[in-house]
Design an enzyme around this catalytic site. Sequence first.
Site, PDB file in Angstrom:
ATOM      1  N   HIS A  92     -38.771 -15.046 -28.008  1.00  0.00           N
ATOM      2  CA  HIS A  92     -38.673 -16.160 -28.220  1.00  0.00           C
ATOM      3  C   HIS A  92     -39.196 -16.753 -29.680  1.00  0.00           C
ATOM      4  CE1 HIS A  92     -40.804 -15.484 -24.515  1.00  0.00           C
ATOM      5  NE2 HIS A  92     -40.200 -14.059 -24.360  1.00  0.00           N
ATOM      6  N   CYS A 144     -38.969 -20.766 -21.475  1.00  0.00           N
ATOM      7  CA  CYS A 144     -38.409 -18.741 -21.182  1.00  0.00           C
ATOM      8  C   CYS A 144     -37.511 -18.677 -20.173  1.00  0.00           C
ATOM      9  CB  CYS A 144     -38.771 -18.186 -22.121  1.00  0.00           C
ATOM     10  SG  CYS A 144     -40.387 -17.923 -22.118  1.00  0.00           S
ATOM     11  N   LYS A 180     -46.337 -11.424 -31.576  1.00  0.00           N
ATOM     12  CA  LYS A 180     -46.040 -12.222 -31.672  1.00  0.00           C
ATOM     13  C   LYS A 180     -46.182 -12.304 -33.314  1.00  0.00           C
ATOM     14  CE  LYS A 180     -49.258 -15.198 -30.198  1.00  0.00           C
ATOM     15  NZ  LYS A 180     -48.951 -16.753 -29.376  1.00  0.00           N
ATOM     16  N   HIS A 182     -34.777 -18.740 -27.371  1.00  0.00           N
ATOM     17  CA  HIS A 182     -34.278 -17.988 -27.249  1.00  0.00           C
ATOM     18  C   HIS A 182     -32.905 -16.653 -27.748  1.00  0.00           C
ATOM     19  CE1 HIS A 182     -37.692 -19.503 -25.167  1.00  0.00           C
ATOM     20  NE2 HIS A 182     -38.357 -18.296 -25.233  1.00  0.00           N
ATOM     21  N   ARG A 228     -49.281 -27.735 -20.804  1.00  0.00           N
ATOM     22  CA  ARG A 228     -49.980 -26.851 -20.738  1.00  0.00           C
ATOM     23  C   ARG A 228     -51.061 -27.538 -20.450  1.00  0.00           C
ATOM     24  NH1 ARG A 228     -48.486 -22.965 -25.345  1.00  0.00           N
ATOM     25  NH2 ARG A 228     -46.225 -22.502 -24.612  1.00  0.00           N
ATOM     26  N   ASP A 279     -37.777 -24.818 -29.907  1.00  0.00           N
ATOM     27  CA  ASP A 279     -37.820 -23.514 -28.430  1.00  0.00           C
ATOM     28  C   ASP A 279     -36.124 -22.771 -28.773  1.00  0.00           C
ATOM     29  OD1 ASP A 279     -38.741 -20.986 -27.983  1.00  0.00           O
ATOM     30  OD2 ASP A 279     -38.801 -22.328 -25.958  1.00  0.00           O
ATOM     31  N   GLN A 320     -41.250 -28.565 -28.430  1.00  0.00           N
ATOM     32  CA  GLN A 320     -40.895 -27.547 -29.369  1.00  0.00           C
ATOM     33  C   GLN A 320     -39.801 -27.344 -29.475  1.00  0.00           C
ATOM     34  OE1 GLN A 320     -41.580 -24.222 -25.969  1.00  0.00           O
ATOM     35  NE2 GLN A 320     -43.311 -23.793 -26.848  1.00  0.00           N
TER      36      GLN A 320
END
Length: 667
Positions: free
Chosen positions: A537, A355, A491, A406, A384, A404, A402
Amino acid sequence: MSDLYAITLPDGSVREVPAGTTPGDIAAAIGPGLAKAALAARVNGELRDLNRPLEGDSALALVTARDEADALELVRHDYAHVLAEAVQALFPGTQITFGPSTDDGFYYDFAPKDRPFTEEDLPAIEAEMRRIIAADKPLVREVWPREQLIARWRAAGETFKAEWAAELPEGEELTVYRSGHDWLDMCRGPHLASTGKLDPQAFKLTRVSGAYWRGDQKNAMLSRIYGTGWLTKKQLDAHLFRLEEAAKRDHRKIGQEMDLFHLQSEAQGSVFWHPKGFVLWRQLEAYMRRRLDAAGYEEVKTPQLMDARQWEQSGHWGKYRENMFVVPDEIPSTEEEGPILSGKAELMALKPMNCPAHILIFKQGIKSYRDLPIRMAEFGCCHRNEPHGALHGIMRVRQFTQDDAHIFVREDQLIEEIKAFCDLLDSVYRDLGFEQYAIKLALRPEKRFGSEEMWDKAEQTLRDAVAAAGRATEAYGWEELPGEGAFYAPKLEFHLTDAIGRTWQVGTIQADTVLPERLDASYVGEDGQRHRPVMLHRAILGTFERFIGILIEHHAGRFPAWLAPVQAVVATIVSDADDYALSVVEKLRAAGIRAEADLRNEKINFKVREHSVAKVPNLLVIGKREAEEGTVALRPLGADARQEVLALDAAIARLVREGTPPDLARA
RNA sequence: GCCGGGUUAGCUCAGCUGGUAGAGCAACCGCCUUGUAAGCGGUAGGUCGUCGGUUCGAGUCCGACACCCGGCACCA
């Protein structure tokens, strides 16, 4: 005050009974069969003991094994009690704490006297449980005054029970259940009338583990014993069989069998993708990329390493640092002696999320309200630093990618964007073979940024959007989870279930105003003023690693043809057919089919078995006849699969059709 | 990170109370040219997770560490 109560039964009939009558008495009055079958009662809708006297005019329904949900709950709770009694009989000095029913059984947490329990203890405990069941001890409910109960627990050395009794809410009736004369546990109930109502062959103790008192890491580690419990032995056996079948689908086992990936200790928590496994990945990634392109996303790629100062500004340094890999920005010393690192270098960190980098792209140049929404996607590789005990195959890893994105939106676009996301996600899950998934709303956590008003608003937006998408329903397992949100936003979580019933969060969407604020992202509005965008997100697969793990288990390795690492094997019966077989493979590959030849000097039985075990969706068998006639014998995967002899072109056309990804098949 | 269990050949697993490693499959070689879920024979393959200790002697007993498994806690 009347001495007679009017009891209304489910068929509408009413019986007048004297005070002191119990549901068990009424069952007996109706008939001996019912008296024997009755496990408990619903009195005015509330589940109660059979031997607890009715307290007034009531609606009464007797609960039997036919009321399966209630009955299972009751017996599991009873098994837990019997377990606790058995453990205290065998291991004097063990403290009891808490033992509820679970989805398939029960557990009980103990504070052991000298050592935690091991699986070797289980057979003896099971035997003792069977003795208690055989003794058919009555289970009797008693209401105790709080002080007396606390004193009772203290006297017995039951410090956990004493602590709990002291903390139960004011005004709550404190009840204990007495098993026979000699054993008691504090419990809200209800219970069966006696231990003999349990089937001694319908339970099994399955495993032991540690568990924190009250689920808090700061508290004592207790010793938990898990069991599975059912109404009948038949149900138990069916359950054990399901577990065995599920274990065969374990992605770690299939991953090795199908040569998809491996893990090794030198890179714990990171996956080595083998060629076959990476075919799956590439298919999935290509599919997602097409879906995102079609949905108006733009793809980017951002740095792995960023300066610690950047993470400080985003807030990750403060709230997420314990999950990050930190790297000194320094060239290590190559001196033979002495330290490799000075310890004085500036720090950088591997990104745990994409992000902040996406906001940095957003901030390049000036954005107008007309530019929004901006949907910025990245197949972002994140690291992580997960606790060692959390790692699990490829489902829970330390390096992952991911799907991912945004989405930067104006507030007035929020609901529409979230709704569109829910629809896209639903379509993707269906394409990938998942009809069912659960949706949950994770609310503000303790560690968080932002005002209460901001959280109120963000949470409500997500609630409204799911409702607008028509998915805030029981069919989607809709529930709200207090305290489970990310530090910057609430979320929506989308959960899939694995082979043995564990659920995994895959998709998510989070409505965030914190990070745009902290990193000072803005757009110019219609009014000429600067405004903060809201940042959504979102991920659908979550991570490729976890999602592929779930895909493996869901399909038990028998992937739909478009995902299968090898889509077709051309297997010869005689070596005279080798040349033809190779030309067939060539034509299949030219048509975009992932095909391999098997020319080995082996019997066709052997080859069929081997490729069946390898879960290749289509086997093309070629013998002398096929080679002469220019045909192939197409044998789809499956013991009961029928085989068809087809002209080569027809076979290729069919494989191409079957191997087309679902989105392209629609087009 | 916490509790419990585990780690022996490429894979699946034997190896009793300590006496210096074994099977099946896979691999390799040979025979068989084979018609729909394992054809037959042979060969080779392991410093028993790592380090340390006890012992005349350790795969086996003890300790530390690493990783894996089941949970807990944490989480995509």
